[in-house]
Design an enzyme around this catalytic site. Sequence first.
Site, PDB file in Angstrom:
ATOM      1  N   GLU A   1       4.085  -6.178   3.690  1.00  0.00           N
ATOM      2  CA  GLU A   1       3.869  -5.578   5.009  1.00  0.00           C
ATOM      3  C   GLU A   1       5.101  -5.770   5.892  1.00  0.00           C
ATOM      4  OE1 GLU A   1       1.531  -3.864   6.396  1.00  0.00           O
ATOM      5  OE2 GLU A   1      -0.173  -4.001   5.009  1.00  0.00           O
TER       6      GLU A   1
ATOM      7  N   HIS B   1       0.825  -1.205   0.000  1.00  0.00           N
ATOM      8  CA  HIS B   1       0.000   0.000   0.000  1.00  0.00           C
ATOM      9  C   HIS B   1       0.863   1.261   0.000  1.00  0.00           C
ATOM     10  CE1 HIS B   1       0.548   0.702   4.391  1.00  0.00           C
ATOM     11  NE2 HIS B   1       0.384  -0.597   4.541  1.00  0.00           N
TER      12      HIS B   1
ATOM     13  N   GLU C   1      -5.053   1.735   2.810  1.00  0.00           N
ATOM     14  CA  GLU C   1      -5.002   0.523   3.635  1.00  0.00           C
ATOM     15  C   GLU C   1      -5.104   0.847   5.111  1.00  0.00           C
ATOM     16  OE1 GLU C   1      -3.193  -2.755   6.012  1.00  0.00           O
ATOM     17  OE2 GLU C   1      -2.571  -0.643   5.850  1.00  0.00           O
ATOM     18  N   GLU C   2      -4.659   2.037   5.493  1.00  0.00           N
ATOM     19  CA  GLU C   2      -4.560   2.382   6.905  1.00  0.00           C
ATOM     20  C   GLU C   2      -5.867   2.927   7.491  1.00  0.00           C
ATOM     21  OE1 GLU C   2      -2.195   1.472   8.592  1.00  0.00           O
ATOM     22  OE2 GLU C   2      -0.295   1.563   7.519  1.00  0.00           O
TER      23      GLU C   2
ATOM     24  N   ASP D   1       6.256   0.898   7.664  1.00  0.00           N
ATOM     25  CA  ASP D   1       4.905   0.535   7.213  1.00  0.00           C
ATOM     26  C   ASP D   1       4.419   1.520   6.178  1.00  0.00           C
ATOM     27  OD1 ASP D   1       2.428  -0.633   7.049  1.00  0.00           O
ATOM     28  OD2 ASP D   1       1.717   0.106   8.972  1.00  0.00           O
TER      29      ASP D   1
ATOM     30  N   ASP E   1      -0.178   4.303   1.122  1.00  0.00           N
ATOM     31  CA  ASP E   1      -0.531   5.286   2.134  1.00  0.00           C
ATOM     32  C   ASP E   1       0.196   5.053   3.447  1.00  0.00           C
ATOM     33  OD1 ASP E   1      -2.123   2.927   2.431  1.00  0.00           O
ATOM     34  OD2 ASP E   1      -3.490   4.006   3.757  1.00  0.00           O
TER      35      ASP E   1
ATOM     36  N   HIS F   1       3.641   2.934  12.740  1.00  0.00           N
ATOM     37  CA  HIS F   1       2.791   4.001  13.273  1.00  0.00           C
ATOM     38  C   HIS F   1       3.442   4.771  14.415  1.00  0.00           C
ATOM     39  CE1 HIS F   1      -1.021   1.596  11.783  1.00  0.00           C
ATOM     40  NE2 HIS F   1      -0.068   1.706  10.864  1.00  0.00           N
TER      41      HIS F   1
END
Length: 357
Positions: A159, A74, A130-131, A100, A76, A333
């Site tokens: 991932e 992903h 995705e997030e 990530d 984003d 994150h």
Amino acid sequence: MSSPNEPLDLFLDGGTLTARLVDFPSVSGEEAALADAVETALRALPHLTVDRYGNNVVARTHFGRAERVVLAGHLDTVPIADNLPSHVEGDLLYGCGTSDMKSGVAVQLRLAATLTEANRDVTYVFYDCEEVEAARNGLGHLFAVHPDWLAGDFAVLMEPSGAVVEGGCQGSLRVDVTLTGVRAHAARSWLGDNAIHKAAEVLRRLAEYQPRRVEIDGLEYREGLNATRIDGGVAGNVIPDECRIHVAFRFAPDRSLEQAEAHLREVFAGYQVDVVDASPAALPGLGLPAARAFLEAVGGEPRAKFGWTDVARFSAHGVPAVNYGPGDPNLAHKREEHCSLSAIADVERRLRDWLAR
């Protein structure tokens, strides 16, 4: 930070390309400029056909091989936390999305550019959102509208997995537990019924909840049930008549979505429970031939994936899938998010060897 008008050079080394991607902000819902840059760079490669739907870009080789592998990642990130632009300290690259999962996306792009011949055909998928909630997930949109673009015999989600294979994924169920009361003036509280005070019993149940540990295919999954937000109150002089507790349930892949929901309704019996977002878990499937062959090729001791990933979408569509990327999932994150430069190079080398053999 990188300018959206600055083209991506896919022939940079993996660490440098990761830094370029990290310095290209792409918080969920704001991926268009990065998707444009990825599409432009991929269209310049004559051995690929490139398609786009929304901010989702799919590139495919056509070597005529018997097996097709999907590499997906992903574009984003979560909101930036004063951690851009990127910077390097020794072997570590710091910045939003390093782990990530722009390091994984960089590996995909490097392979797409340089793997001009292989013993497997490859589909490279770059998708948005995705997030955030499942309804916005770009891979889900692709499966709904262009499932043929995602056809394959095996899929690898890039991932963050610490450069080892992580099997399956937890399911994710988010619900609102709503408490109701009667509004009144705070000076005459006996005329009301305080909905916020009723939250105490729900919070007690959460605090006393004992999450399961479940072993599947030799991998241990840990469940978790937690309040993540409380909303309530009208004004400083008003007894509130409603309070909502947002609860996140991460469940092991031996539960279906229906079973997970039934469990939460049992835990919060007597209260109004409304499902806000739901994504199914995925079994590890490491006993499947394609997964066994991949695990043998890249090595390492597999472990369970803590968190939800799009392996669940591929599995639901009959494509065996695993998580394998250079990022550290424990750093995802975080404000201090970073990724090992040597891990980026190592994952690229192992994937290249596997695809070419």
